[in-house]
Scaffold this active site. Sequence first.
Site, PDB file in Angstrom:
ATOM      1  N   HIS A 273       0.812  -1.206   0.000  1.00 34.39           N
ATOM      2  CA  HIS A 273       0.000   0.000   0.000  1.00 34.39           C
ATOM      3  C   HIS A 273       0.853   1.267   0.000  1.00 34.39           C
ATOM      4  CE1 HIS A 273      -3.462  -2.519   0.802  1.00 34.39           C
ATOM      5  NE2 HIS A 273      -2.889  -3.005   1.881  1.00 34.39           N
TER       6      HIS A 273
ATOM      7  N   HIS B 266       3.072   8.784   0.260  1.00 31.19           N
ATOM      8  CA  HIS B 266       1.863   8.674  -0.553  1.00 31.19           C
ATOM      9  C   HIS B 266       2.135   9.411  -1.857  1.00 31.19           C
ATOM     10  CE1 HIS B 266      -0.559   7.153   2.856  1.00 31.19           C
ATOM     11  NE2 HIS B 266       0.210   7.962   3.565  1.00 31.19           N
TER      12      HIS B 266
ATOM     13  N   HIS C 263       4.956  11.523   5.236  1.00 32.35           N
ATOM     14  CA  HIS C 263       4.484  11.584   6.613  1.00 32.35           C
ATOM     15  C   HIS C 263       5.589  11.163   7.581  1.00 32.35           C
ATOM     16  CE1 HIS C 263      -0.055  11.151   5.506  1.00 32.35           C
ATOM     17  NE2 HIS C 263       0.456  12.309   5.161  1.00 32.35           N
TER      18      HIS C 263
END
Length: 257
Positions: A108, A139, A162
């Site tokens: 992911h 991301h 992040h």
Amino acid sequence: MSLACGNEEEEEKGGPEDIIVSNCEDGDPTVETGDAGRAGLGVETIKRHVTDGTGVEWGLVFPDANGEYQSPINLNSREARYDPSLLDVRLSPNYVVCRDCEVTNDGHTIQVILKSKSVLSGGPLPQGHEFELYEVRFHWGRENQRGSEHTVNFKAFPMELHLIHWNSTLFGSIDEAVGKPQGIAIIALFVQIGKEHVGLKAVTEILQDIQYKIEEFRRLRTHVKGAELVEGCDGILGDNFRPTQPLSDRVIRAAFQ
């Protein structure tokens, strides 16, 4: 750059948290992040979450994501409320070069687990508390027009980084801190395509082995070699961001006019 500090209970049951936006100044590695850095610094109540990578409505897959005060959000400059007191205490990172870290592709996102101790304090964080940097996540989008989780005036960026911290003053581990008031603080950096930015060196220098070329990320796969793919999936890792969520009755406070 945005800084999120909160817990699950506040998202689902408690009242709204203010979202704090402060201006970025040249030479400050904690807030200078290229074009996106000028969008500001935000504080909001969010929870640790992972993407299912399928586009399915998050609340159906992750019931905890049905709370009223969710992340990410759009940072709308017109909704910002000027509050000069936000600059009274500067955010103070004490990051060290990480020569021992674990890099994982979980299908992911890319996770970097740090073994050396770097801490964050000051700014909007609780006075006298230190937050230890535990993990870095990425991301990104398959195209340059999307990829970041948060947006600024509805503009997305190609990547969002992040930095996940846990409150080492109150808790003994990140597992204890997750879901607790003042337990987790997350710094989110927008990444723009272009030449190396001086303001990002505070982050990139602690992750010396990671190549910050978005095209390299876009070559990553969601599966191990030879694995059977689910129908409709091409196996390319990307677009691993959650859509922005309603602001609800939260307030955006700004340190600039």
